[in-house]
Motif scaffolding. Structure first.
Motif, PDB file in Angstrom:
ATOM      1  N   ASN A  71     -50.250 -20.090  -4.135  1.00  0.00           N
ATOM      2  CA  ASN A  71     -49.616 -20.396  -3.004  1.00  0.00           C
ATOM      3  C   ASN A  71     -48.208 -20.421  -4.839  1.00  0.00           C
ATOM      4  N   ALA A  72     -48.571 -19.813  -5.641  1.00  0.00           N
ATOM      5  CA  ALA A  72     -48.024 -19.798  -6.961  1.00  0.00           C
ATOM      6  C   ALA A  72     -47.151 -18.305  -6.900  1.00  0.00           C
ATOM      7  N   ASN A  73     -45.903 -18.311  -6.724  1.00  0.00           N
ATOM      8  CA  ASN A  73     -45.094 -17.079  -6.273  1.00  0.00           C
ATOM      9  C   ASN A  73     -45.734 -16.469  -4.833  1.00  0.00           C
ATOM     10  N   ASP A  74     -46.378 -16.247  -4.337  1.00  0.00           N
ATOM     11  CA  ASP A  74     -47.082 -16.293  -3.401  1.00  0.00           C
ATOM     12  C   ASP A  74     -48.134 -14.806  -4.101  1.00  0.00           C
ATOM     13  N   ALA A  75     -48.775 -15.060  -4.596  1.00  0.00           N
ATOM     14  CA  ALA A  75     -49.507 -14.837  -5.256  1.00  0.00           C
ATOM     15  C   ALA A  75     -50.705 -14.266  -4.333  1.00  0.00           C
ATOM     16  N   SER A  76     -51.372 -13.258  -4.552  1.00  0.00           N
ATOM     17  CA  SER A  76     -52.519 -12.318  -3.720  1.00  0.00           C
ATOM     18  C   SER A  76     -53.151 -11.511  -4.417  1.00  0.00           C
ATOM     19  N   GLU A  77     -54.114 -11.423  -3.660  1.00  0.00           N
ATOM     20  CA  GLU A  77     -54.948 -10.061  -4.346  1.00  0.00           C
ATOM     21  C   GLU A  77     -55.997 -10.101  -4.204  1.00  0.00           C
ATOM     22  N   VAL A  78     -56.901  -9.037  -3.882  1.00  0.00           N
ATOM     23  CA  VAL A  78     -57.377  -7.783  -3.828  1.00  0.00           C
ATOM     24  C   VAL A  78     -59.013  -7.739  -5.198  1.00  0.00           C
ATOM     25  N   SER A  79     -60.076  -7.920  -4.524  1.00  0.00           N
ATOM     26  CA  SER A  79     -61.240  -7.948  -5.919  1.00  0.00           C
ATOM     27  C   SER A  79     -61.743  -6.628  -5.289  1.00  0.00           C
ATOM     28  N   LEU A  80     -62.639  -5.840  -6.145  1.00  0.00           N
ATOM     29  CA  LEU A  80     -63.564  -5.146  -5.561  1.00  0.00           C
ATOM     30  C   LEU A  80     -64.164  -5.250  -6.594  1.00  0.00           C
ATOM     31  N   GLY A  81     -66.068  -5.510  -6.718  1.00  0.00           N
ATOM     32  CA  GLY A  81     -66.847  -5.434  -7.737  1.00  0.00           C
ATOM     33  C   GLY A  81     -67.919  -5.035  -7.325  1.00  0.00           C
ATOM     34  N   TYR A  82     -69.387  -4.020  -8.309  1.00  0.00           N
ATOM     35  CA  TYR A  82     -69.972  -4.139  -7.829  1.00  0.00           C
ATOM     36  C   TYR A  82     -70.783  -5.463  -8.821  1.00  0.00           C
ATOM     37  N   VAL A  83     -71.673  -6.126  -7.840  1.00  0.00           N
ATOM     38  CA  VAL A  83     -73.155  -7.265  -8.498  1.00  0.00           C
ATOM     39  C   VAL A  83     -74.057  -6.785  -9.593  1.00  0.00           C
ATOM     40  N   PHE A  84     -74.591  -6.640 -10.259  1.00  0.00           N
ATOM     41  CA  PHE A  84     -75.703  -6.376 -11.091  1.00  0.00           C
ATOM     42  C   PHE A  84     -76.467  -7.844 -10.809  1.00  0.00           C
ATOM     43  N   LYS A  85     -77.701  -7.961 -10.066  1.00  0.00           N
ATOM     44  CA  LYS A  85     -78.275  -8.849  -9.986  1.00  0.00           C
ATOM     45  C   LYS A  85     -79.413  -9.039 -11.050  1.00  0.00           C
ATOM     46  N   VAL A  87     -80.044  -9.073 -14.444  1.00  0.00           N
ATOM     47  CA  VAL A  87     -79.340  -7.902 -15.700  1.00  0.00           C
ATOM     48  C   VAL A  87     -80.504  -9.409 -16.200  1.00  0.00           C
ATOM     49  N   THR A  88     -80.164 -10.110 -17.056  1.00  0.00           N
ATOM     50  CA  THR A  88     -81.574 -10.960 -18.028  1.00  0.00           C
ATOM     51  C   THR A  88     -81.326 -12.261 -17.404  1.00  0.00           C
ATOM     52  N   ASN A  89     -82.346 -12.644 -17.838  1.00  0.00           N
ATOM     53  CA  ASN A  89     -82.981 -14.240 -18.012  1.00  0.00           C
ATOM     54  C   ASN A  89     -82.422 -14.626 -16.842  1.00  0.00           C
ATOM     55  N   GLY A  90     -82.255 -13.905 -15.138  1.00  0.00           N
ATOM     56  CA  GLY A  90     -81.810 -15.016 -14.785  1.00  0.00           C
ATOM     57  C   GLY A  90     -80.189 -14.502 -14.511  1.00  0.00           C
ATOM     58  N   ILE A  91     -79.569 -13.889 -15.260  1.00  0.00           N
ATOM     59  CA  ILE A  91     -77.983 -14.036 -14.772  1.00  0.00           C
ATOM     60  C   ILE A  91     -77.650 -12.464 -14.345  1.00  0.00           C
ATOM     61  N   ASP A  92     -76.734 -12.927 -13.209  1.00  0.00           N
ATOM     62  CA  ASP A  92     -75.766 -12.173 -12.627  1.00  0.00           C
ATOM     63  C   ASP A  92     -74.839 -11.470 -13.098  1.00  0.00           C
ATOM     64  N   ALA A  93     -74.654 -10.214 -13.473  1.00  0.00           N
ATOM     65  CA  ALA A  93     -73.366  -9.723 -13.634  1.00  0.00           C
ATOM     66  C   ALA A  93     -72.398  -9.088 -12.420  1.00  0.00           C
ATOM     67  N   THR A  94     -71.392  -8.578 -12.598  1.00  0.00           N
ATOM     68  CA  THR A  94     -70.828  -8.446 -12.107  1.00  0.00           C
ATOM     69  C   THR A  94     -69.166  -7.203 -12.254  1.00  0.00           C
ATOM     70  N   VAL A  95     -69.016  -6.435 -12.389  1.00  0.00           N
ATOM     71  CA  VAL A  95     -67.967  -5.567 -13.044  1.00  0.00           C
ATOM     72  C   VAL A  95     -67.131  -5.256 -11.582  1.00  0.00           C
ATOM     73  N   GLY A  96     -65.550  -5.538 -12.237  1.00  0.00           N
ATOM     74  CA  GLY A  96     -64.859  -5.226 -10.946  1.00  0.00           C
ATOM     75  C   GLY A  96     -63.440  -4.785 -11.590  1.00  0.00           C
ATOM     76  N   VAL A  97     -62.822  -4.274 -10.415  1.00  0.00           N
ATOM     77  CA  VAL A  97     -61.179  -4.577 -10.204  1.00  0.00           C
ATOM     78  C   VAL A  97     -60.186  -5.432  -9.640  1.00  0.00           C
ATOM     79  N   SER A  98     -59.381  -5.639  -9.753  1.00  0.00           N
ATOM     80  CA  SER A  98     -58.774  -6.444  -8.639  1.00  0.00           C
ATOM     81  C   SER A  98     -56.715  -5.709  -9.056  1.00  0.00           C
ATOM     82  N   SER A  99     -56.190  -5.806  -7.879  1.00  0.00           N
ATOM     83  CA  SER A  99     -54.540  -5.454  -7.726  1.00  0.00           C
ATOM     84  C   SER A  99     -54.578  -6.895  -6.895  1.00  0.00           C
TER      85      SER A  99
END
Length: 173
Positions: A71-85, A87-99
């Motif tokens: 609700n801050a300045n009608d903030a809207s965002e779309v994000s697209l990412g890829y989840v690398f499940k 990766v190491t020691n149970g850590i998931d990494a997501t790399v993405g872009v948002s607009s």
């Protein structure tokens, strides 16, 4: 003759240790993190820092789409990412872009800490946008899964030195 039992025990333990060290490491367990979820969040900067977001892995793949409305300045965002499940020691990494309000490149790390406390998770994220859009931000969160559907999280966002605390409630579906 009385030293044979300790020698046999020591020899057996040593052989087992060397055999175990030479064996291939077992595959790590899946992270078990839920990515299909609805989040309602409230930040410390007041009524203008509320948001709702919906995140979903497309067709069970590793492609993550997130829609956020604040609700801050009608903030809207779309994000697209890829989840690398796991990766190491149970850590998931997501790399993405948002607009949207802010165009950015993001890297997010998540890990379940169920071996410490059942239902506990930690997350760390980094986002870089052009200086006109907000610069660099870090966010971190500790969350607790109350059950399979609901979790609550407490975190902070650090945007170019300005730190905002955030509390979120999630519904995992």
């Amino acid at each position: 003759m009385k030293n044979i039992l300790p020698i046999l025990t020591l020899t057996t333990l040593t052989a087992a240790a060397f055999a175990d060290a030479g064996a291939a490491a077992p595959a790590a367990a899946a992270s078990g993190l839920s990515y299909n979820r609805v989040t309602i969040a409230q930040g410390t900067s007041g009524q203008t820092d509320r948001s709702i977001s919906v995140a979903n892995l497309i067709n069970g793949s590793n492609v993550l789409v997130t829609l956020t409305q604040g609700n801050a300045n009608d903030a809207s965002e779309v994000s697209l990412g890829y989840v690398f499940k796991n990766v190491t020691n149970g850590i998931d990494a997501t790399v993405g872009v948002s607009s949207g309000t802010q165009d950015a490149v993001t890297v997010d790390l998540r890990r379940s800490l169920s071996e410490v406390v059942a239902g506990l998770e930690v997350a760390l994220g980094y986002s870089h946008a052009s200086k006109n859009d907000g610069g660099t931000s870090w966010n971190y969160e500790v969350s607790y899964n109350i059950n399979k559907q609901f979790s609550v999280g407490f975190g902070a966002n650090d945007v170019d030195g300005a730190n905002t605390k955030v509390v979120g409630l999630r519904y995992n579906y």
